[in-house]
Design a protein around this motif. Sequence first.
Motif, PDB file in Angstrom:
ATOM      1  N   SER A 385     -16.525  -0.975   3.126  1.00  0.00           N
ATOM      2  CA  SER A 385     -16.599   0.120   2.163  1.00  0.00           C
ATOM      3  C   SER A 385     -15.381   0.087   1.239  1.00  0.00           C
ATOM      4  N   LEU A 386     -14.215  -0.166   1.820  1.00  0.00           N
ATOM      5  CA  LEU A 386     -12.985  -0.312   1.029  1.00  0.00           C
ATOM      6  C   LEU A 386     -13.087  -1.476   0.053  1.00  0.00           C
ATOM      7  N   MET A 387     -13.647  -2.572   0.550  1.00  0.00           N
ATOM      8  CA  MET A 387     -13.611  -3.821  -0.205  1.00  0.00           C
ATOM      9  C   MET A 387     -14.717  -3.971  -1.234  1.00  0.00           C
ATOM     10  N   THR A 388     -15.774  -3.182  -1.107  1.00  0.00           N
ATOM     11  CA  THR A 388     -16.905  -3.357  -2.021  1.00  0.00           C
ATOM     12  C   THR A 388     -16.490  -3.317  -3.505  1.00  0.00           C
ATOM     13  N   PRO A 389     -15.686  -2.326  -3.919  1.00  0.00           N
ATOM     14  CA  PRO A 389     -15.295  -2.349  -5.343  1.00  0.00           C
ATOM     15  C   PRO A 389     -14.451  -3.565  -5.726  1.00  0.00           C
ATOM     16  N   VAL A 390     -13.694  -4.099  -4.783  1.00  0.00           N
ATOM     17  CA  VAL A 390     -12.900  -5.296  -5.076  1.00  0.00           C
ATOM     18  C   VAL A 390     -13.830  -6.494  -5.239  1.00  0.00           C
ATOM     19  N   ILE A 391     -14.764  -6.617  -4.321  1.00  0.00           N
ATOM     20  CA  ILE A 391     -15.710  -7.736  -4.386  1.00  0.00           C
ATOM     21  C   ILE A 391     -16.523  -7.658  -5.678  1.00  0.00           C
ATOM     22  N   GLY A 436     -22.176  -0.018 -12.070  1.00  0.00           N
ATOM     23  CA  GLY A 436     -20.848   0.563 -12.189  1.00  0.00           C
ATOM     24  C   GLY A 436     -19.926  -0.402 -12.887  1.00  0.00           C
ATOM     25  N   ALA A 437     -19.592  -0.112 -14.156  1.00  0.00           N
ATOM     26  CA  ALA A 437     -18.687  -0.983 -14.914  1.00  0.00           C
ATOM     27  C   ALA A 437     -17.395  -1.149 -14.113  1.00  0.00           C
ATOM     28  N   ASN A 438     -16.686  -2.243 -14.342  1.00  0.00           N
ATOM     29  CA  ASN A 438     -15.556  -2.566 -13.473  1.00  0.00           C
ATOM     30  C   ASN A 438     -14.433  -1.531 -13.504  1.00  0.00           C
ATOM     31  N   GLY A 439     -14.323  -0.795 -14.592  1.00  0.00           N
ATOM     32  CA  GLY A 439     -13.352   0.301 -14.611  1.00  0.00           C
ATOM     33  C   GLY A 439     -13.706   1.370 -13.582  1.00  0.00           C
ATOM     34  N   ILE A 440     -15.002   1.553 -13.370  1.00  0.00           N
ATOM     35  CA  ILE A 440     -15.484   2.513 -12.365  1.00  0.00           C
ATOM     36  C   ILE A 440     -15.216   1.975 -10.960  1.00  0.00           C
ATOM     37  N   GLN A 441     -15.337   0.668 -10.794  1.00  0.00           N
ATOM     38  CA  GLN A 441     -15.006   0.079  -9.491  1.00  0.00           C
ATOM     39  C   GLN A 441     -13.539   0.346  -9.159  1.00  0.00           C
ATOM     40  N   LEU A 511      -4.195   6.323 -11.823  1.00  0.00           N
ATOM     41  CA  LEU A 511      -5.388   5.782 -12.464  1.00  0.00           C
ATOM     42  C   LEU A 511      -5.062   4.821 -13.612  1.00  0.00           C
ATOM     43  N   SER A 512      -3.860   4.953 -14.175  1.00  0.00           N
ATOM     44  CA  SER A 512      -3.448   3.993 -15.212  1.00  0.00           C
ATOM     45  C   SER A 512      -3.243   2.602 -14.625  1.00  0.00           C
ATOM     46  N   GLY A 513      -3.030   2.553 -13.316  1.00  0.00           N
ATOM     47  CA  GLY A 513      -2.813   1.262 -12.658  1.00  0.00           C
ATOM     48  C   GLY A 513      -3.999   0.805 -11.831  1.00  0.00           C
ATOM     49  N   SER A 514      -5.110   1.544 -11.921  1.00  0.00           N
ATOM     50  CA  SER A 514      -6.228   1.237 -11.024  1.00  0.00           C
ATOM     51  C   SER A 514      -6.811  -0.149 -11.258  1.00  0.00           C
ATOM     52  N   TYR A 515      -6.915  -0.525 -12.515  1.00  0.00           N
ATOM     53  CA  TYR A 515      -7.518  -1.835 -12.809  1.00  0.00           C
ATOM     54  C   TYR A 515      -6.626  -2.968 -12.300  1.00  0.00           C
ATOM     55  N   ASP A 516      -5.325  -2.800 -12.510  1.00  0.00           N
ATOM     56  CA  ASP A 516      -4.396  -3.810 -12.006  1.00  0.00           C
ATOM     57  C   ASP A 516      -4.424  -3.863 -10.484  1.00  0.00           C
ATOM     58  N   PHE A 517      -4.566  -2.704  -9.869  1.00  0.00           N
ATOM     59  CA  PHE A 517      -4.608  -2.668  -8.395  1.00  0.00           C
ATOM     60  C   PHE A 517      -5.828  -3.429  -7.883  1.00  0.00           C
ATOM     61  N   MET A 518      -6.949  -3.232  -8.540  1.00  0.00           N
ATOM     62  CA  MET A 518      -8.172  -3.934  -8.116  1.00  0.00           C
ATOM     63  C   MET A 518      -7.961  -5.449  -8.177  1.00  0.00           C
ATOM     64  N   HIS A 519      -7.300  -5.903  -9.229  1.00  0.00           N
ATOM     65  CA  HIS A 519      -7.059  -7.344  -9.344  1.00  0.00           C
ATOM     66  C   HIS A 519      -5.995  -7.826  -8.361  1.00  0.00           C
ATOM     67  N   VAL A 524      -4.995 -10.774  -3.212  1.00  0.00           N
ATOM     68  CA  VAL A 524      -4.573 -10.751  -1.804  1.00  0.00           C
ATOM     69  C   VAL A 524      -5.757 -11.145  -0.905  1.00  0.00           C
ATOM     70  N   CYS A 525      -6.931 -10.630  -1.228  1.00  0.00           N
ATOM     71  CA  CYS A 525      -8.119 -10.973  -0.441  1.00  0.00           C
ATOM     72  C   CYS A 525      -8.401 -12.476  -0.491  1.00  0.00           C
ATOM     73  N   LEU A 526      -8.351 -13.039  -1.682  1.00  0.00           N
ATOM     74  CA  LEU A 526      -8.615 -14.475  -1.785  1.00  0.00           C
ATOM     75  C   LEU A 526      -7.488 -15.284  -1.133  1.00  0.00           C
ATOM     76  N   GLY A 527      -6.264 -14.775  -1.237  1.00  0.00           N
ATOM     77  CA  GLY A 527      -5.151 -15.444  -0.565  1.00  0.00           C
ATOM     78  C   GLY A 527      -5.338 -15.444   0.944  1.00  0.00           C
ATOM     79  N   LEU A 528      -5.817 -14.307   1.438  1.00  0.00           N
ATOM     80  CA  LEU A 528      -6.100 -14.209   2.876  1.00  0.00           C
ATOM     81  C   LEU A 528      -7.191 -15.196   3.271  1.00  0.00           C
TER      82      LEU A 528
END
Lengths: 591, 591
Positions: A385-391, A436-441, A511-519, A524-528
Amino acid sequence: MPSYTAPVKDMQFLLHDLLNVTATGVAGYEDLDEGFTGAVLEEAGKVASAVLAPLNASGDREGCVLENGVVRTPKGFKEAFEAMKDGGWTALDCDPDYGGQGLPYLMGTAVGEIFVSANMAFNMYQGLTHGAYSAIHTHGTDAQKVMYLPKLVNCDWTGTMNLTEPHCGTDLGMMRTKAEPQADGSYLITGQKIFISAGEHDLAENIIHLVLAKAPGGGEGTKGISLFIVPKFLVKEDGNPGARNAVSCGKIEEKMGIHGNATCVMNYDGATGWLLGDLHKGMRAMFTMMNEARMGVGLQGYAVAEAAYQNAVAYAKDRLQGRAVTGAQNADGPADPLIVHPDIRRNLMDQKSFVEGARALTFWGAHMIDRSHREGDAAAEGLISLMTPVIKGFQTDKGFEMAVAAQQVYGGHGYIEEWGMSQFARDARITQIYEGANGIQALDLVGRKLAQDGGKHVMAFFEMVKAECKAHDGDDRMTGFVEPLKAASKQLQAAGMYFMQHGMKNPNAALSGSYDFMHLMGHVCLGLMWTRMAKAAHLALEAGKGDKAFYETKIATGRYYMARHLPACAMHLARIETGAETVMALPAEAF
Amino acid sequence: MPSYTAPVKDMQFLLHDLLNVTATGVAGYEDLDEGFTGAVLEEAGKVASAVLAPLNASGDREGCVLENGVVRTPKGFKEAFEAMKDGGWTALDCDPDYGGQGLPYLMGTAVGEIFVSANMAFNMYQGLTHGAYSAIHTHGTDAQKVMYLPKLVNCDWTGTMNLTEPHCGTDLGMMRTKAEPQADGSYLITGQKIFISAGEHDLAENIIHLVLAKAPGGGEGTKGISLFIVPKFLVKEDGNPGARNAVSCGKIEEKMGIHGNATCVMNYDGATGWLLGDLHKGMRAMFTMMNEARMGVGLQGYAVAEAAYQNAVAYAKDRLQGRAVTGAQNADGPADPLIVHPDIRRNLMDQKSFVEGARALTFWGAHMIDRSHREGDAAAEGLISLMTPVIKGFQTDKGFEMAVAAQQVYGGHGYIEEWGMSQFARDARITQIYEGANGIQALDLVGRKLAQDGGKHVMAFFEMVKAECKAHDGDDRMTGFVEPLKAASKQLQAAGMYFMQHGMKNPNAALSGSYDFMHLMGHVCLGLMWTRMAKAAHLALEAGKGDKAFYETKIATGRYYMARHLPACAMHLARIETGAETVMALPAEAF
């Protein structure tokens, strides 16, 4: 004309070296031995290469046509759809009680990737059907299940999701479509829905629309919304399609891509519908579908990039242009192939390391879903559930970027439709927008998922990364993996800390940093995943298992990702830590 | 349907506050007072909004059609082209000796941006003509100048550039097109050229093709290449078009975008041509044109992004969706406008701060070209030669990224062609490819320009940045500018140092980082421009000049770029410093 070959070896590596599926103890995984999964994936690959991929470019060129209310799909789609049904591919991971084959979601994901890579627009017809299947399977009454599921499982009937209206997409609280209760327990649905993928077409004998609408008494905003089943043809007592329902396709949209899929304006003019799930709890039911759909779109992101990558590699090996700066490598030819040039390598390595990393993350996510659904594993459910918006968000942004990068390898030919690389970029573009556009993710991730259940799931994620780093600490084989992952993970935690410290006072600062956080989290996920894959490859090498070059390539590709892509994490953190000040500085009229 | 308004105020700021043009002492700049430049830009803006912009979407939809060897441009193009000619816009910065108006290149650049933003595909017809004008003006004989220039200046005739052949684009040494000398001093040109923009069309009475071909005796590779003038209609003694030459359009390409411009396969079947410039020195002559063309493409990159940005802003102010997280800002309406949301702001600020920074860099570059051409300023010539690949490569990569970002603001509507945002993305995509794909720009920058004249120009660039930082050191008004610029400049120098230390031993170590270097340098350039713009805005504010809100917005936009984009520099340096190892690790067969 592009071609496609299913990456069976890479998938087998994920299933058996990385996830070690038969040892997981998940119900149904015990059957997934190498021979069985290999056979399924090979067969899916044959269908993809021989039946679906050849229709990809022609489907894009022809598009869908609306005439007298009937949508004609591109030439060959009908036959291909029949072939998919006959092969049992649409039923792969569906419930055996309704005609499904009962394979795990993980296998559905692997096969799904293959079909999406071969022909994304085509595969959406069955993809959306699977979504409708899941919604009815989860929320339907027994009678509804018996009536609809077998037909959806074998795709005799297909499904749709109806959320968006002209004036509201993200903000469904403004929805105007109405549901009026009738004496017989049905509802009359009235309103207009837009952007309905596969809303009307000639591939199936019936189309089951799942429609969000407002029924009386639910209150304002999203609270009043319920979910309804609205079949194109009302279903008769005997289970066959009967009278035409008052739902029709008013228009199909001219789009940037996915031309092979009909994107419809759907008009509901007092159409008969039946409540699915609880009254006024439609949003909750829709979210079940949406999470699955978002995982599926995240998959589309890298699956299209995979197809584009394969063709970029072929072109880079074939096209002779210039000489290697370190000395001719094709001295007898008029020039060296493109692939000798470092910047072409950089480009191809970007694509390869992203696609393989994203595939690992997606397979891992599918495994979490199986753990959740088949074993009731709440921790796995929390993680996915946490990861779905990242994926969804990260993988589609990068997937589009990589499809564009693959197009770039072709130079001028990449811009010419005839070569097919433009289509990959145009098709991939929608994945950043729909479901859901990626900003919404990013908003979902930072505004909702991080704090979910008291932050339990994100803490579990951090622990998982930490444990991975610790497991390989001091392991020479893992040089180039552990350190960058550790650093990136710290940066992600620092970003989370920034949100905690500043977000309460000023939500805009988070929320100004939300998009950067998603990336940042995506990296980190791909690094893992790359760290785990590298370890798995080392173990396989040490066990003398299989193809040495394959495992060495895996490790080298991972090293590239860690060295070249994890440095983005520090940039994202630096941006996040500037907060809202510069983002929100201007009054609206200054734009 | 998108609309466009020329950003005259921003341009005036650059000309008069930033560049202070009338005080530069460059010949011809003395006439460029605020009243004059304002009038020119306003007039250009009217033509752009009223004549060109309305044909942008329709030109995209209709495209060009080839029938019986004749190319028909989209409806309205012919009339618009006549309007451009009648207004004298095609002659703006051309030599008065041949009917031009003699304005500086800087003014041609500003007006060019306006026309490109309004309709990029349309503007290419005159853009390429300007390139042919420049080549003949620089390399032609007096007779050639008299014969061709007046007609090219007023666009009675248009021009083309013919380099690419099916088997060679970047690597022109493999060229097959042949030039056979005739007794009368002319040549017979035989071969096929592809990707010829404006190669055939119905807008002009003659088309002057500049064609690279191999004449006997020049040796292998690019050494044997000469440049030829090949008119579609041979020019008669009286200067009018006469007999049809043996050149024809074999096909027009179906492309991802710029549908309004005909991209032609041109067949030269013993066509009559005349040498332009020196025999076997065609590449040198072509490079004159190419540098101008590359500057022009760098301009296209941000000009399309500007048009996309304007429409994204309008949509973000208009579209009601969701509520501001800090409390409703449109409480009487059903929802708040998109522009209240931090992630939408981030997106719009990305676009705004890039476009305005890129415009400053491009205007500054045009000013350097004027200094070089009008004052013989060798230092300016060296700087712009260094910077051309950055302006082309960085600005087109970011320009495309920002056109895509603008499309994203529209959500699902961004993917529908009717709304026009897809076209901006599709059109912008070509700018990363033509006039040397961006990987080639990076190679030109790192493999050639850095070391040019003993590294003199890059040292001058570093000095310029250093001087800028020093000038504002300790100036409180410049907080948020000087420090990030200083840090970024150090990172750029460190990257250059890495190349020096490792590139000699292993050229791949430098070339593996060339693309990152181009972007790193692009950020430093925009950081420099933003620092200068902020200072200029402060000075204007202190002088009580003009619109206070305008200058404050300028400073705030600059702060955003420094805070949010310069952090990319550290990432690029980190990637560069990993060298070639991971990039070149795999054998070709491992891809």
